[in-house]
Structure formats: structure tokens, C-alpha cells
Design a protein around this motif. Structure first.
Motif, mmCIF file in Angstrom:
data_model
loop_
_atom_site.group_PDB
_atom_site.id
_atom_site.type_symbol
_atom_site.label_atom_id
_atom_site.label_comp_id
_atom_site.label_asym_id
_atom_site.label_seq_id
_atom_site.Cartn_x
_atom_site.Cartn_y
_atom_site.Cartn_z
ATOM 1 N N ARG A 228 40.970 36.160 48.358
ATOM 2 C CA ARG A 228 42.256 36.792 48.629
ATOM 3 C C ARG A 228 43.041 36.895 47.334
ATOM 4 O O ARG A 228 43.015 35.991 46.503
ATOM 5 C CB ARG A 228 43.001 35.901 49.610
ATOM 6 C CG ARG A 228 44.377 36.319 49.984
ATOM 7 C CD ARG A 228 44.982 35.243 50.901
ATOM 8 N NE ARG A 228 46.227 35.659 51.473
ATOM 9 C CZ ARG A 228 47.402 35.565 50.870
ATOM 10 N NH1 ARG A 228 47.504 35.069 49.658
ATOM 11 N NH2 ARG A 228 48.508 35.963 51.479
ATOM 12 N N VAL B 142 48.508 42.257 50.135
ATOM 13 C CA VAL B 142 47.448 41.257 50.178
ATOM 14 C C VAL B 142 46.111 41.975 50.327
ATOM 15 O O VAL B 142 45.951 42.840 51.189
ATOM 16 C CB VAL B 142 47.647 40.269 51.353
ATOM 17 C CG1 VAL B 142 46.470 39.303 51.456
ATOM 18 C CG2 VAL B 142 48.961 39.514 51.199
ATOM 19 N N SER C 154 42.301 40.930 50.967
ATOM 20 C CA SER C 154 41.393 39.847 51.329
ATOM 21 C C SER C 154 40.000 40.421 51.572
ATOM 22 O O SER C 154 39.860 41.605 51.889
ATOM 23 C CB SER C 154 41.901 39.113 52.573
ATOM 24 O OG SER C 154 42.048 40.012 53.657
#
Length: 172
Positions: free
Chosen positions: A14, A129, A131
């Protein structure tokens, strides 16, 4: 297969970046266009174009490539690193999408990523984000892959912030 074996055969990682002066609603349109990655990731990506499917719809497949100079040929011969990537899911309400790497010459056997944009600071900023879950990639460590994705994400955030600053400039 034991839990220890599974941990070795699958990587999870991540990266995240905060944009304190850009809202999630401002940032999302830059990420939602799955085939405009090259506009955000220069110098990491030279080409990103649709090769199958429908824009904005799961099933769309894009071709991404980076032309690099071959060090073994003294820089005169170029090599192309490429991947076909399939959009698995896109959600404009949640401001996220997932994709998987299909055919490629980068060493990925399995790679599925999700990119999401969420509000922070009461909606005055946002966080992106990125991931992923992947099989180990020969010649890389998990830390190297996370570091690479982090660098790519920082480049994306900088490109988006610069584009938004240009949009905010008054016209003469």
C-alpha cells in the motif's frame, strides 16, 4: 498450503499520499479516466491507450508502455516495458477502481490493485491510496515494489495538483 507458504507466495502492499489543498471531487476525474495514465505518470509511462472494451466500464483493457534505453547496448537500442491491464471495477460514488495486470513483460504473474480517493480534513483535502496484491516478482523485493508504487503515486499527485493550479489561474 500452510499460512507461512501463502505469505511467501503473495505480496500485499500500500502507498498513500495526501493532497491538502485539493478535494476528492476535484481529484477523482483525473484518476477515473483509466486510459489517461500517461498524462499523470510521466516519466514512468509513455503510452496508455484503450485496446478493448468501453470507456469507464469494467472489462476495458488498456495498453501501458515505457520506452527505456538498454544499458547493454550502450543506450542505442531501446527496450519497451509494457503491460495489458484490465479494469475490474470502477465506482464514481466511492471514488475508487480496481484493475489487474494481464499479459506483460514486467514479470507480473498476478497483480491486482485498487486506487481510491477519500476526503480528509473535513473535505478540504484528500488522500489517494494505491493498494495491491501480487505474486512475488523475480528480481524485486516487496519493499522495492512498494517504493516504486509510492514514487508513482507521488508523481500522480504532483501532476494532479499542477493541473488543478492551472485550472485555478485566471484567464487574461
Amino acid at each position: 498450503m500452510g499460512e507461512t507458504e501463502k505469505a511467501v507466495s503473495e505480496w500485499e502492499g500500500r502507498a498513500a499520499v495526501e493532497l491538502t489543498s485539493s478535494t476528492a471531487d476535484q481529484v477523482w476525474p483525473f484518476l477515473a479516466d483509466f486510459c489517461k495514465l500517461h498524462n499523470l505518470m510521466h516519466p514512468y509511462i509513455d503510452t496508455c491507450r484503450q485496446i478493448d472494451g468501453f470507456p469507464g466500464q469494467p472489462g476495458l483493457i488498456r495498453y501501458c508502455a515505457l520506452t527505456g534505453s538498454s544499458s547493454t547496448s550502450g543506450g542505442s537500442e531501446s527496450s519497451i516495458m509494457w503491460a495489458h491491464e484490465k479494469l475490474l471495477m470502477i465506482d464514481a460514488i466511492q471514488r475508487c477502481f480496481s484493475y489487474e495486470v494481464l499479459e506483460n513483460n514486467l514479470g507480473f504473474k498476478k497483480y491486482v490493485a485498487t486506487i481510491a480517493v477519500s476526503e480528509i480534513n473535513g473535505g478540504t483535502g484528500c488522500e489517494i491510496v494505491w493498494s495491491f496484491v501480487a505474486n512475488p516478482v523475480e528480481g524485486w523485493t516487496l519493499d522495492q515494489l512498494v517504493s516504486y508504487i509510492d514514487a508513482c503515486l507521488k508523481t500522480i499527485a504532483k501532476s494532479i495538483e499542477e493541473a488543478l493550479q492551472v485550472e485555478d489561474q485566471p484567464t487574461k
